[in-house]
Scaffold this motif. Sequence first.
Motif, PDB file in Angstrom:
ATOM      1  N   GLN A 147       0.932  -1.199  -0.006  1.00 21.64           N
ATOM      2  CA  GLN A 147      -0.138   0.032  -0.045  1.00 21.64           C
ATOM      3  C   GLN A 147       0.840   1.321  -0.166  1.00 21.64           C
ATOM      4  OE1 GLN A 147      -2.353  -1.597   3.697  1.00 21.64           O
ATOM      5  NE2 GLN A 147      -4.100  -0.519   2.604  1.00 21.64           N
ATOM      6  N   VAL A 148       0.266   2.351  -0.922  1.00 18.13           N
ATOM      7  CA  VAL A 148       1.144   3.577  -0.678  1.00 18.13           C
ATOM      8  C   VAL A 148       0.266   4.644  -0.331  1.00 18.13           C
ATOM      9  CG1 VAL A 148       2.563   2.592  -2.778  1.00 18.13           C
ATOM     10  CG2 VAL A 148       0.545   3.894  -3.171  1.00 18.13           C
ATOM     11  N   LEU A 149       0.865   5.965  -0.037  1.00 18.75           N
ATOM     12  CA  LEU A 149       0.218   7.052   0.046  1.00 18.75           C
ATOM     13  C   LEU A 149      -0.175   7.606  -1.073  1.00 18.75           C
ATOM     14  CD1 LEU A 149       2.547   8.864   2.711  1.00 18.75           C
ATOM     15  CD2 LEU A 149       0.399   8.116   3.221  1.00 18.75           C
ATOM     16  N   GLY A 150      -1.498   8.410  -1.028  1.00 18.73           N
ATOM     17  CA  GLY A 150      -1.751   9.035  -2.413  1.00 18.73           C
ATOM     18  C   GLY A 150      -0.668  10.242  -2.344  1.00 18.73           C
ATOM     19  N   HIS A 151      -0.458  10.659  -3.808  1.00 18.57           N
ATOM     20  CA  HIS A 151       0.277  11.754  -4.064  1.00 18.57           C
ATOM     21  C   HIS A 151       0.083  12.999  -3.588  1.00 18.57           C
ATOM     22  CE1 HIS A 151      -2.288  12.275  -7.774  1.00 18.57           C
ATOM     23  NE2 HIS A 151      -1.631  13.248  -7.875  1.00 18.57           N
ATOM     24  N   ALA A 157      -6.800  11.127   1.133  1.00 16.29           N
ATOM     25  CA  ALA A 157      -7.837  11.120   1.763  1.00 16.29           C
ATOM     26  C   ALA A 157      -9.101  10.490   1.046  1.00 16.29           C
ATOM     27  CB  ALA A 157      -8.609  12.423   2.247  1.00 16.29           C
ATOM     28  N   HIS A 158      -9.020  10.507  -0.198  1.00 14.17           N
ATOM     29  CA  HIS A 158     -10.120   9.863  -1.218  1.00 14.17           C
ATOM     30  C   HIS A 158      -9.940   8.418  -1.035  1.00 14.17           C
ATOM     31  CE1 HIS A 158     -12.635   9.060  -4.378  1.00 14.17           C
ATOM     32  NE2 HIS A 158     -11.720   8.493  -4.994  1.00 14.17           N
ATOM     33  N   TYR A 159      -8.462   8.087  -1.167  1.00 13.34           N
ATOM     34  CA  TYR A 159      -8.343   6.522  -0.984  1.00 13.34           C
ATOM     35  C   TYR A 159      -8.701   5.731   0.197  1.00 13.34           C
ATOM     36  CZ  TYR A 159      -4.672   6.933  -4.733  1.00 13.34           C
ATOM     37  OH  TYR A 159      -4.028   7.102  -6.008  1.00 13.34           O
ATOM     38  N   LYS A 160      -8.547   6.613   1.408  1.00 14.50           N
ATOM     39  CA  LYS A 160      -8.734   5.891   2.601  1.00 14.50           C
ATOM     40  C   LYS A 160     -10.434   5.916   2.768  1.00 14.50           C
ATOM     41  CE  LYS A 160      -4.658   7.431   5.290  1.00 14.50           C
ATOM     42  NZ  LYS A 160      -3.730   7.437   4.262  1.00 14.50           N
ATOM     43  N   ASN A 215      -4.767   2.576  -3.287  1.00 17.30           N
ATOM     44  CA  ASN A 215      -3.311   2.730  -2.685  1.00 17.30           C
ATOM     45  C   ASN A 215      -2.933   1.278  -2.719  1.00 17.30           C
ATOM     46  OD1 ASN A 215      -5.319   1.696  -0.519  1.00 17.30           O
ATOM     47  ND2 ASN A 215      -3.826   2.607   1.003  1.00 17.30           N
ATOM     48  N   PHE A 216      -3.586   0.218  -3.336  1.00 15.75           N
ATOM     49  CA  PHE A 216      -2.954  -0.890  -3.518  1.00 15.75           C
ATOM     50  C   PHE A 216      -2.156  -1.080  -4.611  1.00 15.75           C
ATOM     51  CE2 PHE A 216      -6.522  -1.456  -0.506  1.00 15.75           C
ATOM     52  CZ  PHE A 216      -6.047  -2.300   0.389  1.00 15.75           C
ATOM     53  N   VAL A 217      -0.921  -1.396  -4.494  1.00 13.89           N
ATOM     54  CA  VAL A 217       0.064  -1.396  -5.780  1.00 13.89           C
ATOM     55  C   VAL A 217       0.782  -2.698  -5.783  1.00 13.89           C
ATOM     56  CG1 VAL A 217       0.195   1.181  -5.797  1.00 13.89           C
ATOM     57  CG2 VAL A 217       1.894  -0.306  -4.353  1.00 13.89           C
ATOM     58  N   VAL A 218       1.244  -3.172  -7.024  1.00 11.49           N
ATOM     59  CA  VAL A 218       2.334  -4.018  -7.102  1.00 11.49           C
ATOM     60  C   VAL A 218       3.459  -3.578  -7.712  1.00 11.49           C
ATOM     61  CG1 VAL A 218       2.897  -6.326  -8.095  1.00 11.49           C
ATOM     62  CG2 VAL A 218       0.553  -5.865  -7.082  1.00 11.49           C
TER      63      VAL A 218
END
Length: 224
Positions: A147-151, A157-160, A215-218
């Motif tokens: 998981q990563v932070l939004g840029h 906040a939208h991701y969360k 925020n889920f990434v590979v």
Amino acid sequence: MNHVRATFDGAAGGYDEQRRKLIPCFDDFYGTAVALAETSESRPRILDLGAGTGLLSSLLLKKLPEARLTLIDLSDNMLAVAKERFAGRTGIEYVREDYTSYTAEQACDLIVSGLSIHHLTDEGKQAVYRNAYNNLKPGGIFINADQVLGHTPFIDAHYKEDWKRKIEASGLTRAELDAAYERTRIDRMAGLAEQLVWLAQAGFSDVDCVYKSYNFVVLFGRKA
């Protein structure tokens, strides 16, 4: 790291059962990580960083059934669940240790991690990326499903909010939801762009974010 160990020791019992509900993109997220795990070796050596209950390793074994695995994690309880999962299977080693400075006895073909590295400081993440590079064979692959932070603060906040909305509708109990929210208190997520730079600085080639859903990434890197 003691607070991380304590958190996941306490969560070990119901961890796997809740994964699909807590990861809205579960199939694509883990499926991409497994799809990237390409190797010409018939019995590849795989190191799973922050292996927890062995969920990601179990999915990799469906693709690479002869793989030799090392599962490393801080939590005794998580590894106990992994040992039950793989009971009777040979070729699996369990290490209860801090993986940020772990040195593999033999170089690995694949190093993977699933939803673990985001608990580390930025310095810790960079140390893990350097260490993973050093523990790989030439041509070896590193895969981090995390998981990563939004840029921007707005995007983050939208991701969360999106994640919260989806898990609240998932059928998890109030106690399970509250426990999940509590676990987010130990998150130390970093941005996607920064981590791609850190992977390149560690020496990896062909660095990329192969999959992203909120925020889920590979993330992918190869030791040339």
